[in-house]
Motif scaffolding. Sequence first.
Motif, mmCIF file in Angstrom:
data_model
loop_
_atom_site.group_PDB
_atom_site.id
_atom_site.type_symbol
_atom_site.label_atom_id
_atom_site.label_comp_id
_atom_site.label_asym_id
_atom_site.label_seq_id
_atom_site.Cartn_x
_atom_site.Cartn_y
_atom_site.Cartn_z
ATOM 1 N N HIS A 1 0.850 -1.187 0.000
ATOM 2 C CA HIS A 1 0.000 0.000 0.000
ATOM 3 C C HIS A 1 0.883 1.234 0.000
ATOM 4 C CE1 HIS A 1 -3.448 -2.360 2.116
ATOM 5 N NE2 HIS A 1 -2.995 -2.956 1.038
ATOM 6 N N GLU A 2 0.675 2.092 -0.961
ATOM 7 C CA GLU A 2 1.454 3.329 -1.028
ATOM 8 C C GLU A 2 1.071 4.230 0.139
ATOM 9 O OE1 GLU A 2 1.463 5.269 -4.808
ATOM 10 O OE2 GLU A 2 1.600 3.368 -5.887
ATOM 11 N N GLY A 3 2.062 4.754 0.822
ATOM 12 C CA GLY A 3 1.810 5.702 1.911
ATOM 13 C C GLY A 3 1.586 5.059 3.258
ATOM 14 N N SER A 4 0.698 4.060 3.353
ATOM 15 C CA SER A 4 0.335 3.497 4.656
ATOM 16 C C SER A 4 1.326 2.458 5.164
ATOM 17 C CB SER A 4 -1.053 2.853 4.583
ATOM 18 O OG SER A 4 -1.005 1.652 3.837
ATOM 19 N N GLY A 5 2.139 1.911 4.270
ATOM 20 C CA GLY A 5 3.091 0.898 4.684
ATOM 21 C C GLY A 5 2.495 -0.490 4.815
ATOM 22 N N GLY A 6 1.209 -0.638 4.578
ATOM 23 C CA GLY A 6 0.577 -1.953 4.662
ATOM 24 C C GLY A 6 0.711 -2.718 3.357
ATOM 25 N N ARG A 7 0.089 -3.884 3.313
ATOM 26 C CA ARG A 7 0.112 -4.692 2.103
ATOM 27 C C ARG A 7 -1.171 -5.503 2.010
ATOM 28 N NH1 ARG A 7 1.867 -9.981 3.696
ATOM 29 N NH2 ARG A 7 2.601 -9.912 5.837
ATOM 30 N N SER A 8 -1.471 -5.961 0.805
ATOM 31 C CA SER A 8 -2.653 -6.786 0.553
ATOM 32 C C SER A 8 -2.276 -7.928 -0.374
ATOM 33 C CB SER A 8 -3.756 -5.979 -0.147
ATOM 34 O OG SER A 8 -4.238 -4.961 0.663
ATOM 35 N N THR A 9 -3.004 -9.018 -0.245
ATOM 36 C CA THR A 9 -2.885 -10.131 -1.176
ATOM 37 C C THR A 9 -4.293 -10.525 -1.591
ATOM 38 O OG1 THR A 9 -0.861 -10.949 -0.126
ATOM 39 C CG2 THR A 9 -2.084 -12.520 -1.475
ATOM 40 N N VAL A 10 -4.507 -10.671 -2.904
ATOM 41 C CA VAL A 10 -5.803 -11.107 -3.416
ATOM 42 C C VAL A 10 -5.624 -12.405 -4.191
ATOM 43 C CG1 VAL A 10 -6.858 -8.817 -3.506
ATOM 44 C CG2 VAL A 10 -5.616 -9.660 -5.481
ATOM 45 N N TRP A 11 -6.657 -13.242 -4.156
ATOM 46 C CA TRP A 11 -6.676 -14.499 -4.885
ATOM 47 C C TRP A 11 -7.293 -14.239 -6.249
ATOM 48 C CZ3 TRP A 11 -4.565 -19.051 -4.851
ATOM 49 C CH2 TRP A 11 -5.155 -20.116 -5.531
ATOM 50 N N LEU A 12 -6.565 -14.563 -7.313
ATOM 51 C CA LEU A 12 -7.059 -14.379 -8.670
ATOM 52 C C LEU A 12 -7.346 -15.738 -9.289
ATOM 53 C CD1 LEU A 12 -4.553 -11.636 -9.849
ATOM 54 C CD2 LEU A 12 -6.897 -11.327 -9.108
ATOM 55 N N SER A 13 -8.518 -15.854 -9.880
ATOM 56 C CA SER A 13 -8.963 -17.102 -10.473
ATOM 57 C C SER A 13 -9.791 -16.779 -11.708
ATOM 58 C CB SER A 13 -9.822 -17.851 -9.444
ATOM 59 O OG SER A 13 -10.634 -18.817 -10.051
ATOM 60 N N SER B 1 7.720 -14.587 -10.510
ATOM 61 C CA SER B 1 7.139 -14.539 -9.166
ATOM 62 C C SER B 1 5.756 -15.178 -9.155
ATOM 63 C CB SER B 1 7.086 -13.103 -8.631
ATOM 64 O OG SER B 1 6.063 -12.343 -9.239
ATOM 65 N N ALA B 2 5.018 -15.077 -10.270
ATOM 66 C CA ALA B 2 3.680 -15.653 -10.346
ATOM 67 C C ALA B 2 3.712 -17.171 -10.215
ATOM 68 C CB ALA B 2 3.012 -15.258 -11.662
ATOM 69 N N ASN B 3 4.820 -17.777 -10.587
ATOM 70 C CA ASN B 3 4.933 -19.234 -10.527
ATOM 71 C C ASN B 3 5.440 -19.746 -9.185
ATOM 72 O OD1 ASN B 3 3.977 -19.614 -13.157
ATOM 73 N ND2 ASN B 3 5.983 -19.111 -13.978
ATOM 74 N N LEU B 4 5.758 -18.838 -8.280
ATOM 75 C CA LEU B 4 6.213 -19.229 -6.944
ATOM 76 C C LEU B 4 5.007 -19.369 -6.012
ATOM 77 C CD1 LEU B 4 9.286 -16.832 -6.623
ATOM 78 C CD2 LEU B 4 9.277 -19.261 -7.250
ATOM 79 N N LEU B 5 5.233 -19.978 -4.869
ATOM 80 C CA LEU B 5 4.167 -20.213 -3.905
ATOM 81 C C LEU B 5 3.476 -18.916 -3.485
ATOM 82 C CD1 LEU B 5 2.688 -22.261 -2.189
ATOM 83 C CD2 LEU B 5 4.456 -22.014 -0.466
ATOM 84 N N GLY B 6 4.236 -17.817 -3.378
ATOM 85 C CA GLY B 6 3.655 -16.551 -2.938
ATOM 86 C C GLY B 6 2.887 -15.804 -4.017
ATOM 87 N N GLY B 7 2.920 -16.261 -5.258
ATOM 88 C CA GLY B 7 2.195 -15.597 -6.339
ATOM 89 C C GLY B 7 2.903 -14.340 -6.812
ATOM 90 N N ILE B 8 2.207 -13.548 -7.648
ATOM 91 C CA ILE B 8 2.804 -12.335 -8.192
ATOM 92 C C ILE B 8 3.035 -11.334 -7.070
ATOM 93 C CG2 ILE B 8 2.492 -10.341 -9.709
ATOM 94 C CD1 ILE B 8 0.670 -12.028 -11.429
ATOM 95 N N THR B 9 4.259 -10.857 -6.985
ATOM 96 C CA THR B 9 4.588 -9.765 -6.088
ATOM 97 C C THR B 9 5.019 -8.605 -6.962
ATOM 98 O OG1 THR B 9 5.299 -11.291 -4.361
ATOM 99 C CG2 THR B 9 6.062 -9.003 -4.185
ATOM 100 N N LEU B 10 4.344 -7.484 -6.803
ATOM 101 C CA LEU B 10 4.653 -6.320 -7.628
ATOM 102 C C LEU B 10 5.970 -5.720 -7.148
ATOM 103 C CD1 LEU B 10 3.939 -4.472 -9.918
ATOM 104 C CD2 LEU B 10 2.497 -3.176 -8.374
ATOM 105 N N VAL B 11 7.043 -6.128 -7.821
ATOM 106 C CA VAL B 11 8.371 -5.624 -7.513
ATOM 107 C C VAL B 11 8.612 -4.354 -8.333
ATOM 108 C CG1 VAL B 11 9.300 -7.885 -6.915
ATOM 109 C CG2 VAL B 11 9.449 -7.082 -9.279
#
Length: 100
Positions: free
Chosen positions: A43-55, A83-93
């Motif tokens: 999350h920009e600014g707040s320092g938090g993060r989110s993960t969503v399941w895409l199907s 990164s999408a092929n790893l266990l953690g899924g896509i991480t926006l680097v």
Amino acid sequence: MGTLFYGSQGTPIDINDRALSHIKVVIVAKLRRGEAFTLSLQHEGSGGRSTVWLSPAIPLRFAFEESQRPELNAQWIEELAESANLLGGITLVPERLDRE
């Protein structure tokens, strides 16, 4: 600022247009193959993060503020796809500009 609308309620997730253009390529490729995976964002600014399941079964829409598609960075797409092929899924680097 682009927006990824996720789920039947169309929950908006704001992502800058350039990053959204790149993750769209990876997301569409995986969903076309019928694969489900996660997408993790800081999350920009707040320092938090989110993960969503895409199907393929979950409604998804990409909206871009800019009318022109940016030139895509193949190296960044490759990093996101890996990164999408790893266990953690896509991480926006962050995009690296050293295109070697």
